[in-house]
Design a protein around this motif. Structure first.
Motif, PDB file in Angstrom:
ATOM      1  N   GLY A 313       7.622   6.762  22.112  1.00 49.05           N
ATOM      2  CA  GLY A 313       5.727   5.855  21.790  1.00 49.05           C
ATOM      3  C   GLY A 313       4.734   5.952  19.961  1.00 49.05           C
ATOM      4  N   SER A 314       5.265   7.911  20.122  1.00 44.33           N
ATOM      5  CA  SER A 314       4.860   7.823  18.787  1.00 44.33           C
ATOM      6  C   SER A 314       5.181   7.005  17.574  1.00 44.33           C
ATOM      7  CB  SER A 314       4.420   9.473  17.892  1.00 44.33           C
ATOM      8  OG  SER A 314       5.582  10.093  18.586  1.00 44.33           O
ATOM      9  N   ARG A 315       6.577   7.219  17.489  1.00 39.59           N
ATOM     10  CA  ARG A 315       7.627   6.431  16.504  1.00 39.59           C
ATOM     11  C   ARG A 315       6.757   4.737  15.966  1.00 39.59           C
ATOM     12  NH1 ARG A 315      12.802   8.548  18.069  1.00 39.59           N
ATOM     13  NH2 ARG A 315      12.995  10.201  16.815  1.00 39.59           N
ATOM     14  N   ASP A 316       6.508   4.383  17.567  1.00 33.05           N
ATOM     15  CA  ASP A 316       6.132   2.785  17.562  1.00 33.05           C
ATOM     16  C   ASP A 316       4.457   2.943  16.284  1.00 33.05           C
ATOM     17  OD1 ASP A 316       7.881   2.055  18.316  1.00 33.05           O
ATOM     18  OD2 ASP A 316       7.780   1.608  20.327  1.00 33.05           O
ATOM     19  N   TYR A 317       3.584   3.596  17.370  1.00 31.50           N
ATOM     20  CA  TYR A 317       2.190   3.898  17.298  1.00 31.50           C
ATOM     21  C   TYR A 317       2.517   4.623  14.857  1.00 31.50           C
ATOM     22  CZ  TYR A 317      -1.620   5.995  16.190  1.00 31.50           C
ATOM     23  OH  TYR A 317      -3.253   6.291  15.640  1.00 31.50           O
ATOM     24  N   PHE A 318       3.310   5.135  14.840  1.00 28.31           N
ATOM     25  CA  PHE A 318       3.451   5.059  13.251  1.00 28.31           C
ATOM     26  C   PHE A 318       4.005   4.265  12.243  1.00 28.31           C
ATOM     27  CE2 PHE A 318       2.851  10.160  14.253  1.00 28.31           C
ATOM     28  CZ  PHE A 318       1.676  10.310  13.837  1.00 28.31           C
ATOM     29  N   LYS A 319       5.101   3.474  13.272  1.00 23.51           N
ATOM     30  CA  LYS A 319       5.747   2.499  11.956  1.00 23.51           C
ATOM     31  C   LYS A 319       4.421   1.316  11.971  1.00 23.51           C
ATOM     32  CE  LYS A 319       8.880  -1.207  12.682  1.00 23.51           C
ATOM     33  NZ  LYS A 319      10.095  -1.927  13.487  1.00 23.51           N
ATOM     34  N   VAL A 320       3.284   0.720  12.895  1.00 19.41           N
ATOM     35  CA  VAL A 320       2.241  -0.022  12.797  1.00 19.41           C
ATOM     36  C   VAL A 320       1.424   0.745  11.753  1.00 19.41           C
ATOM     37  CG1 VAL A 320       0.342  -1.379  13.731  1.00 19.41           C
ATOM     38  CG2 VAL A 320       2.623  -0.959  14.923  1.00 19.41           C
ATOM     39  N   MET A 321       0.789   1.990  11.930  1.00 19.77           N
ATOM     40  CA  MET A 321       0.653   2.606  11.153  1.00 19.77           C
ATOM     41  C   MET A 321       0.620   3.047   9.275  1.00 19.77           C
ATOM     42  SD  MET A 321      -2.359   3.506  13.142  1.00 19.77           S
ATOM     43  CE  MET A 321      -3.585   4.184  12.022  1.00 19.77           C
ATOM     44  N   GLU A 322       1.510   2.903   9.281  1.00 22.06           N
ATOM     45  CA  GLU A 322       2.294   2.998   8.035  1.00 22.06           C
ATOM     46  C   GLU A 322       2.668   1.598   7.320  1.00 22.06           C
ATOM     47  OE1 GLU A 322       6.419   5.214   8.565  1.00 22.06           O
ATOM     48  OE2 GLU A 322       5.513   6.435   9.492  1.00 22.06           O
ATOM     49  N   GLU A 323       1.999   0.574   7.374  1.00 25.41           N
ATOM     50  CA  GLU A 323       2.261  -1.090   7.507  1.00 25.41           C
ATOM     51  C   GLU A 323       1.170  -1.494   6.082  1.00 25.41           C
ATOM     52  OE1 GLU A 323       2.929  -3.743   7.670  1.00 25.41           O
ATOM     53  OE2 GLU A 323       4.972  -3.073   9.582  1.00 25.41           O
ATOM     54  N   GLU A 324       1.456  -1.583   5.157  1.00 24.14           N
ATOM     55  CA  GLU A 324       0.414  -2.253   4.082  1.00 24.14           C
ATOM     56  C   GLU A 324      -1.133  -2.395   4.329  1.00 24.14           C
ATOM     57  OE1 GLU A 324       1.049  -0.432   0.979  1.00 24.14           O
ATOM     58  OE2 GLU A 324       2.853   0.308   1.271  1.00 24.14           O
ATOM     59  N   PHE A 325      -1.991  -1.678   4.053  1.00 20.15           N
ATOM     60  CA  PHE A 325      -3.224  -2.606   4.064  1.00 20.15           C
ATOM     61  C   PHE A 325      -3.888  -4.198   3.258  1.00 20.15           C
ATOM     62  CE2 PHE A 325      -4.645   2.055   4.653  1.00 20.15           C
ATOM     63  CZ  PHE A 325      -5.155   1.422   5.618  1.00 20.15           C
ATOM     64  N   GLU A 326      -4.343  -4.205   4.015  1.00 16.95           N
ATOM     65  CA  GLU A 326      -4.546  -5.582   3.087  1.00 16.95           C
ATOM     66  C   GLU A 326      -5.800  -5.464   1.849  1.00 16.95           C
ATOM     67  OE1 GLU A 326      -7.104  -9.513   4.360  1.00 16.95           O
ATOM     68  OE2 GLU A 326      -7.883  -8.166   5.399  1.00 16.95           O
TER      69      GLU A 326
END
Length: 625
Positions: A313-326
């Motif tokens: 679950g944390s991998r899915d979480y961090f995958k989103v958190m590592e996306e580039e900001f607007e």
């Protein structure tokens, strides 16, 4: 476990809870160790009495004191265990609050491109699964497993004092278990990822279908959607079979290895006692201590399973958190994704920009943009709009009209050229500053669940009741709102389902009016309405457009006949710019559309619809009020 440690480090604001868990667990572990020593004394006392070394009368008081000590130790242990459980529960919920807030802040700060490739229900399902698995593991670990680990450490020290080979046998339990778990882990997590993918797709579709259940029913697709949903969960069953078989096969191997070690430990204790190295009380105490070590070892099967889910679950979480900001994301949102705790947010509305005297309010300066690399949607778009001017964008569907609206809202960064709003280049503005300066009424009103008043005040939450009513009057919405039994306090349901199409659009017009931004975008704001509803909405739009710089994408030529300037687009390139009278005689797109409007042939009407236009007097779609 690195990802879980990363989460704990990042939520450093919870350090009082971490400290509380450690302290309470240590005290609870110490109290749990009192019982074996008391039982040792009681056993040896009773054995000495049975051997005739002391009398019953002599040991009665001692046994009562020992029993009372056992009671007090157990009561204190129960109390501390529950105090630790309370701290762990609150810590887990605070952790959930922090992780969920960060995730939400991240999503709000991501560029529009991210959502173009996502299913809303999948985004929601990922939030629920990922954070639930993480917090449930931490809660179980802090409430149950961590105190046991402290006890095990103490047990190893005590057994070393009594007989060090016993400690070696106990210490072997953990590396053997972890080695066998490591062999299990990689394959298990790969299968768990496949399961999560199917669950996310199923739940994403579920949210879509429930959100558009009217469409599903009208196309008699209920059974097909249910079959697809069940099939995806059926695939999770197919994946679970080899996953569970592998896990339990390895768990059997782990259990067998541990059983053999405990067999050796018990033999050691029995024969050491039989040969007089331990008293009977020592044996009872050591068996209890060994069982204290045995419990967390066998519990490790469950805790490792929970940890595996948390790690996945944390991998899915961090995958989103590592996306580039607007690129121009709100600074508060960025800070919220990095805060160690729940951030204090300033919800004061951002003030719109003030147009600069002598400069265009909107200025497209040779702007090129593509959604996909190498496939430009608009090329070298060059025009400006003066303060208070109303312009209309005309062109075939897919010609770039809505793209210009998206760029004015800062939803996508431009590839080439410059775009200025109120005299400021949008690359120098935050997303909040730009969007606060642009009011918009879309083809779909996009209202929220809640009351009518809350929806009108969405852009200015601090608005007074009188301000809300005033804009509703100007938007031609006040009368129908007052006809509801609860008036402005009427709850309209998700996406405003209790309102007709025309009513929703008038609420959306009132919402944009209350925002009072200097720039107004009307993206086919009446195209989905019947003629009667359109007239009511158009009256509100006319009021909204007063003294405002306005860009219109219209679906009826009569709507744009009175604009100051028309800009025609052909395959993403500006074709003509001029007043309606000028373009009517130019022989270009607008002149062609005027001729097609006068025609009654089916082919000409189809041609009009390619431009998103309908003949005046033709109803388009939705139900009348």
């Amino acid at each position: 476990m690195n990802s879980l440690a990363r989460i704990l480090r990042s939520a450093s604001a919870l350090w009082p809870f971490y400290l509380g868990v450690v302290l309470v667990s240590t005290v609870a572990a110490a109290l749990g160790l009192v019982s074996p020593f008391i039982l040792r004394e009681a056993t040896d006392t009773i054995v000495s009495t049975l051997r005739g070394e002391t009398t019953v009368a002599e040991v009665t008081t001692t046994l009562l004191v020992l029993a009372l000590g056992l009671l007090l130790a157990d009561l204190a242990n129960t109390a501390m265990t529950n105090v630790g459980g309370y701290i762990g529960d609150v810590m887990a919920m605070r952790m959930r609050q922090i992780l969920s807030t960060r995730y939400y802040a991240k999503l709000l700060a991501l560029p529009q491109r991210y959502f173009d490739n996502q299913v809303t229900g999948t985004v929601i399902a990922r939030l629920d699964r990922s954070i639930t698995s993480i917090t449930q593991f931490l809660q179980s670990f802090s409430n149950s497993f961590f105190p046991m680990l402290i006890q095990v450490a103490a047990v190893l020290v005590i057994t070393t004092w009594y007989y060090w080979p016993l400690t070696i046998l106990l210490a072997l339990l953990f590396p053997i278990y972890m080695w066998l778990t490591t062999l299990t882990s990689k394959r298990w997590q790969k299968l768990e990822g496949q399961k999560n993918e199917q669950i996310d797709l199923a739940n994403g579709r579920f949210a879509e279908v429930i959100g558009q259940v009217k469409v599903v029913k009208s196309f008699v697709s209920e059974v097909r959607e249910l079959d697809d949903f069940g099939s995806r969960y059926g695939r999770t069953v197919d994946i679970t079979r080899p996953q569970s078989r592998w896990w339990h096969t390895m768990d059997t191997a782990r259990g067998a290895a541990l059983n053999l070690i405990f067999f050796a430990i018990y033999l050691l204790l029995f024969f050491r006692t039989l040969n007089g190295f331990f008293s009977l009380g020592d044996m009872v105490m050591l068996i209890q201590l060994v069982n204290m070590a045995k419990q967390p070892v066998f519990m490790m099967s469950w805790i490792v399973d929970a940890a595996q889910r948390a790690i996945a679950g944390s991998r899915d979480y961090f995958k989103v958190m590592e996306e580039e900001f607007e690129p121009t994301a709100n600074a508060q949102l960025i800070a919220a994704t990095q805060a160690s705790g729940v951030p204090q947010l300033d919800v004061t509305p951002v003030q719109p920009l003030t147009p600069v005297a002598g400069l265009p309010v909107i200025d497209f300066d040779r702007v090129t943009f593509s959604y996909l690399p190498g496939e430009p949607v608009i090329r070298d778009v060059d025009f400006d709009v003066s303060r208070g001017e109303t312009i209309a964008l005309v062109g075939e569907s897919g010609g770039g009209k809505s793209t210009l609206v998206n760029l004015l809202l800062g939803l996508y960064p431009i590839d080439e050229g410059h775009l200025r709003v109120c005299g400021r280049d949008i690359t120098d503005l935050s997303a909040a500053e730009l969007r606060a300066s642009v009011g918009v009424v879309f083809q779909e009103a996009s209202l929220f669940s809640g009351t009518i008043a809350e929806n009108i005040a969405y852009g200015r939450p601090g608005a007074t009741d009188e301000e809300i009513r005033e804009v509703a009057r100007r938007a031609n919405a006040h009368d129908f709102i007052e006809r509801f039994p609860k008036g402005y306090d009427t709850v309209i349901g998700e996406r405003g389902l209790r309102l007709s199409g025309g009513q929703k659009q008038r609420v959306a017009v009132a919402r944009a009016m209350l925002k009072d931004a200097p720039v107004l975008l009307l993206d086919e704001a009446t195209s989905a309405l019947d003629t009667r509803s359109e007239r009511a909405v158009q009256a509100g739009l006319d009021e909204l457009m007063k003294n405002r710089t306005t860009v219109i994408i219209a679906h009826r030529l009569s709507t744009i006949a009175g604009v100051d300037k028309i800009i025609t687009l052909r395959e993403g390139v500006v074709d003509e710019i001029g007043s309606p009278d000028e373009l009517a005689a130019s022989g270009g797109i607008y002149a062609e559309l005027l001729q097609l409007t006068a025609s009654s042939s089916a082919a000409d009407r189809a041609r009009l619809r390619r431009y998103g236009l309908v003949i005046d007097g033709e109803d388009n779609t939705v139900e009348p009020e």
